[in-house]
Design a protein around this motif. Structure first.
Motif, PDB file in Angstrom:
ATOM      1  N   GLU A 498       0.807  -1.220   0.000  1.00 33.71           N
ATOM      2  CA  GLU A 498       0.000   0.000   0.000  1.00 33.71           C
ATOM      3  C   GLU A 498       0.840   1.270   0.000  1.00 33.71           C
ATOM      4  O   GLU A 498       0.312   2.352  -0.185  1.00 33.71           O
ATOM      5  N   LEU A 499       2.129   1.155   0.224  1.00 36.38           N
ATOM      6  CA  LEU A 499       2.963   2.334   0.426  1.00 36.38           C
ATOM      7  C   LEU A 499       3.363   2.977  -0.897  1.00 36.38           C
ATOM      8  O   LEU A 499       3.321   2.363  -1.960  1.00 36.38           O
ATOM      9  N   SER A 500       3.794   4.225  -0.808  1.00 39.42           N
ATOM     10  CA  SER A 500       4.325   4.959  -1.945  1.00 39.42           C
ATOM     11  C   SER A 500       5.845   5.023  -1.809  1.00 39.42           C
ATOM     12  O   SER A 500       6.363   5.354  -0.740  1.00 39.42           O
ATOM     13  N   LEU A 526       6.923   4.565  -7.287  1.00 40.65           N
ATOM     14  CA  LEU A 526       6.181   3.306  -7.275  1.00 40.65           C
ATOM     15  C   LEU A 526       5.029   3.469  -6.294  1.00 40.65           C
ATOM     16  O   LEU A 526       5.252   3.744  -5.113  1.00 40.65           O
ATOM     17  N   LEU A 527       3.821   3.331  -6.789  1.00 38.39           N
ATOM     18  CA  LEU A 527       2.630   3.542  -5.970  1.00 38.39           C
ATOM     19  C   LEU A 527       1.693   2.363  -6.138  1.00 38.39           C
ATOM     20  O   LEU A 527       1.229   2.073  -7.239  1.00 38.39           O
ATOM     21  N   ALA A 528       1.428   1.653  -5.003  1.00 36.88           N
ATOM     22  CA  ALA A 528       0.516   0.505  -4.994  1.00 36.88           C
ATOM     23  C   ALA A 528       0.881  -0.498  -6.081  1.00 36.88           C
ATOM     24  O   ALA A 528       0.017  -1.023  -6.786  1.00 36.88           O
ATOM     25  N   ASP A 581       7.273  12.344   1.757  1.00 34.94           N
ATOM     26  CA  ASP A 581       6.111  11.503   2.085  1.00 34.94           C
ATOM     27  C   ASP A 581       6.158  10.136   1.402  1.00 34.94           C
ATOM     28  O   ASP A 581       5.110   9.521   1.178  1.00 34.94           O
ATOM     29  N   THR A 582       7.348   9.656   1.046  1.00 34.63           N
ATOM     30  CA  THR A 582       7.469   8.335   0.448  1.00 34.63           C
ATOM     31  C   THR A 582       8.546   7.542   1.184  1.00 34.63           C
ATOM     32  O   THR A 582       9.333   8.096   1.948  1.00 34.63           O
ATOM     33  N   VAL A 583       8.571   6.248   0.922  1.00 33.08           N
ATOM     34  CA  VAL A 583       9.640   5.388   1.425  1.00 33.08           C
ATOM     35  C   VAL A 583      10.734   5.337   0.362  1.00 33.08           C
ATOM     36  O   VAL A 583      10.453   5.103  -0.815  1.00 33.08           O
ATOM     37  N   PHE A 658      12.357  -4.506  -7.111  1.00 31.83           N
ATOM     38  CA  PHE A 658      11.648  -4.353  -5.838  1.00 31.83           C
ATOM     39  C   PHE A 658      10.184  -4.745  -5.984  1.00 31.83           C
ATOM     40  O   PHE A 658       9.611  -5.393  -5.102  1.00 31.83           O
ATOM     41  N   ARG A 659       9.582  -4.368  -7.118  1.00 26.42           N
ATOM     42  CA  ARG A 659       8.171  -4.701  -7.342  1.00 26.42           C
ATOM     43  C   ARG A 659       7.972  -6.215  -7.357  1.00 26.42           C
ATOM     44  O   ARG A 659       6.966  -6.729  -6.863  1.00 26.42           O
TER      45      ARG A 659
END
Length: 690
Positions: A498-500, A526-528, A581-583, A658-659
């Motif tokens: 769920e993270l961005s 990378l988002l969701a 606001d992202t990892v 990573f995905r």
């Protein structure tokens, strides 16, 4: 009786008979042996038993063995038919539960009842497959419809002359049009070549540009109007950006799906729970404002006076140290104000009353200013008082409070934010005035704000109160834009899926962060699980030093390529804003972050968000592998390597790796950010230091 039933009965009788014969034989032998013991001489009939056994013993043993073998031979087929076959049936039925399995159960040689059961299971599986096909067809049809709606929305937004941004209730960006993207890029002050370095992006927080409290104030204003029955309320505010631009922002609510049902229920009223998000329409009014002859004024909005006071009351009482009551309030008055800055001014003065006079209660009151009190011949005005009972101030102290800068918060308080205003400057924005007064007989003191009234207030109020029907309501799209909003939980407890993420890489002049410099920063978001290649960051950096020839042979960045490029003190703040606001995700992230750390003093920036390293995660997933280099991991996961040793190329490869790691981590029970970080820290590579 059916044939299968007769076979079953015969089999059961044969087995029972064989078992009984064996039992009787051995029982008889045992009895004879016992009776042939001491005292058997008194029983002449038994004295012949030993001789009988000696003579016929082998024959009796053979008979017994034959009976046992016959029973075993009868039991084997029975076991296969009634024990093994049901187990096979259960295992095959379990396979049928798979989402993509389509086959029939087969049980060769099984009894007729089990064959019948298998046939029934096959029939049920066929019905299930038919239902699956129907559902898949419905989903495909709905997906086509949703895609059509998306295309229509995209076409509509692309043609709008205004910048449009759609956000969740907590400020995460869901949609934006091209004009908004270009406008935010200009506002960010990022280098021109850093495509996507602007503050706008899917999943990003709009609070990176607009003060969180400013947006919350506008939402509260909209919710107040919803509670009074207004159908299409909106709020407007003017804000300045870190680059010095002025934006006029109009905020409109997006209703939750259940809004109509809640409104039609008995005494149902729209409120905060009915909002799912909001839409922002933005205009850059800097030139318009500069061209205005009255350039000391601030663009204002019409707002009900009681709403302004309620917002100020909530702000004053927010800390829990000071109570605020509402005195006389004329509910018919509409003010032309910048409600946010006025709220800050009132709250700032109230805080000074508490801190320096030791009082714990103030009062707000609002009424129209009587004619003839210094305003004759001018437009109608209102007087808003911040009142308290108790000690008064000297005139010099009151003037000092009016001229002191108000405290800033949120994004406005950060480096490069708009300058702090004083109470006097806030009032001047409104073309009004402020002063301090005392009423000695009542032991009261107050600051009085004289503010402009909005034009045609009665018409505005009438129109808004009457706008409660369904006629003219906007059409809502047939898909839920806000269902995926999950930003209230702590990051470590959030599921990885769920993270961005901001997946990044750097190219440098060498391997020593103490002496070498960054040449290039590349990143992708990378988002969701979705790779947003259109929001990539790719920027060359002038290193301020020579580039070694051996490095050029690897990354291909020459002195001519970085000539005229911005320095790291310009590029790193742009990347910092991009990654907010992202990892952060990188391969061998400690190396890149060490270069960033070396620039903290020069830029005043720190990258404090969580970090995941694909090098460490590879060691978690595949500890037996000999190599965890980026090329080796890419080959293992079937990721095509393109643009190797360019920052953006390596970032894209790392993002794809990573995905594909995420589902494998989930199979090992690593599903949250905290679990991934804890697992990575236990690897040997995590002990390396740069």
């Amino acid at each position: 009786m059916r044939r299968s039933d007769r076979s079953l009965l015969v089999t059961r009788v044969a087995v029972a008979g064989a078992a009984a014969a064996v039992l009787l034989l051995f029982t008889g032998l045992s009895a004879l042996l016992l009776w042939g013991g001491p005292g058997s001489e008194d029983r002449p009939a038994l004295q012949a038993v030993p001789g009988l056994l000696a003579t016929n013993g082998p024959w009796l043993v053979a008979v017994a063995l034959g009976v046992v073998l016959a029973a075993a031979a009868a039991a084997g087929p029975l076991h296969r038919r009634w024990v093994a076959a049901p187990a096979q049936l259960a295992e095959q039925a379990e396979v049928l539960l798979g989402p993509e399995v389509q086959r029939n159960l087969t049980l060769p040689g099984a009894a007729a009842p089990l064959q019948a059961l298998a046939a029934h299971i096959n029939a049920l599986a066929a019905q299930r497959d038919a239902l699956r096909a129907d559902i898949a067809g419905e989903v495909a049809s709905a997906s086509r419809h949703i895609e059509q709606e998306r295309q229509r929305l995209a076409a509509l937004m692309s043609e709008l002359p205004q910048s449009v941004v759609v956000c969740t209730l907590d400020g995460r960006v869901l949609l934006y049009n091209r004009r908004a993207r270009l406008q935010f890029r200009a506002l960010s002050g990022a280098p021109g070549a850093a495509g996507g370095a602007e503050l706008l992006g899917l999943g990003r927080s709009i609070h990176a540009v607009f003060d969180r409290e400013l947006v919350a104030h506008a939402l509260a204003s909209v919710q107040q109007r919803l509670q009074r029955g207004a159908e299409q309320p909106s709020a407007q505010f003017i804000t300045s950006t870190p680059s010095g631009q002025l934006l006029r922002v109009r905020l409109s609510p997006v209703r939750a799906v259940a809004e109509k049902a809640a409104r039609e229920a008995p005494q149902g009223r729209a409120g905060p729970a009915t909002l799912a998000g909001f839409v922002l329409l933005l205009d850059n009014v800097t030139r318009e404002f500069e061209a205005d002859a009255e350039n000391t004024r601030w663009p204002l909005e019409d707002m009900r006076g009681s709403d302004v006071l309620q917002a100020a009351q909530a702000r004053i009482q927010a800390g829990g140290r000071l109570a605020c009551t509402l005195g006389t309030v004329d509910e018919t008055l509409w003010l032309r104000v910048d409600s946010y800055s006025l709220m800050l001014a009132l709250a700032g003065l109230a805080e000074r009353v508490h801190e320096e006079l030791g009082l714990r209660q103030v009062q707000l009151r609002l009424q129209e200013r009587p004619e003839g009190e210094g305003d004759s011949g001018g437009p109608r005005r209102a007087q808003l008082d911040l009142l308290w009972t108790g000690p008064a101030l000297s005139t010099e102290t009151a003037m000092g409070w009016e001229l002191d800068a108000l405290p800033r918060s949120g994004a406005a308080a950060g480096p490069g934010g708009p300058p702090s205003l004083s109470v006097r400057e806030v009032v001047q924005r409104h073309g009004g005035s402020v002063w301090f007064e005392r009423e000695r007989t009542r032991h009261e003191a107050f600051f009085r704000f004289v503010l402009p009234l909005a034009a045609e207030t009665a018409l505005l109020e009438t129109l808004e109160a009457a706008d409660t029907g369904d006629e003219g309501r906007p059409d809502y799209l047939g898909f839920d834009l806000f269902a995926a909003s999950q930003h209230q939980r702590a990051l470590d407890d959030r599921p990885l899926a769920e993270l961005s993420y901001t997946v990044f890489d750097t190219e440098t002049t060498g391997l020593d962060p103490a002496t070498d410099e960054i040449l290039q920063i590349g990143a992708v978001r990378l988002l969701a699980g979705r790779l947003l290649k259109g929001e990539s960051f790719d920027q060359l950096v002038h290193p301020g030093r020579s580039i070694p020839a051996e490095g050029i042979a690897i990354h291909g960045i020459t002195p001519a390529m970085v000539a005229g490029q911005p320095p790291i003190t310009t590029v790193l703040p742009a990347f910092h804003a991009y990654a907010r606001d992202t990892v952060l995700v990188a391969h061998n992230a400690a190396f890149d972050l060490r270069f960033f750390q070396m620039k903290e003093a020069a830029t005043g920036l720190r990258f404090e968000q969580p970090v995941l390293d694909t090098l460490l995660l590879s060691a978690v997933l595949h500890p037996a592998q000999a190599s965890h280099r980026l090329e080796a991991i890419a080959e293992r996961f079937g990721v095509s390597v393109q643009g190797r040793h360019t920052a953006l190329g390596d970032a894209l490869v790392t993002a794809e790796i990573f995905r594909r790691m995420l589902p494998l981590l989930a199979q090992q029970g690593i599903v949250t950010l905290g679990q991934a970080r804890a697992a990575a820290q236990k690897t040997w590579y995590a002990q390396l230091r740069y």
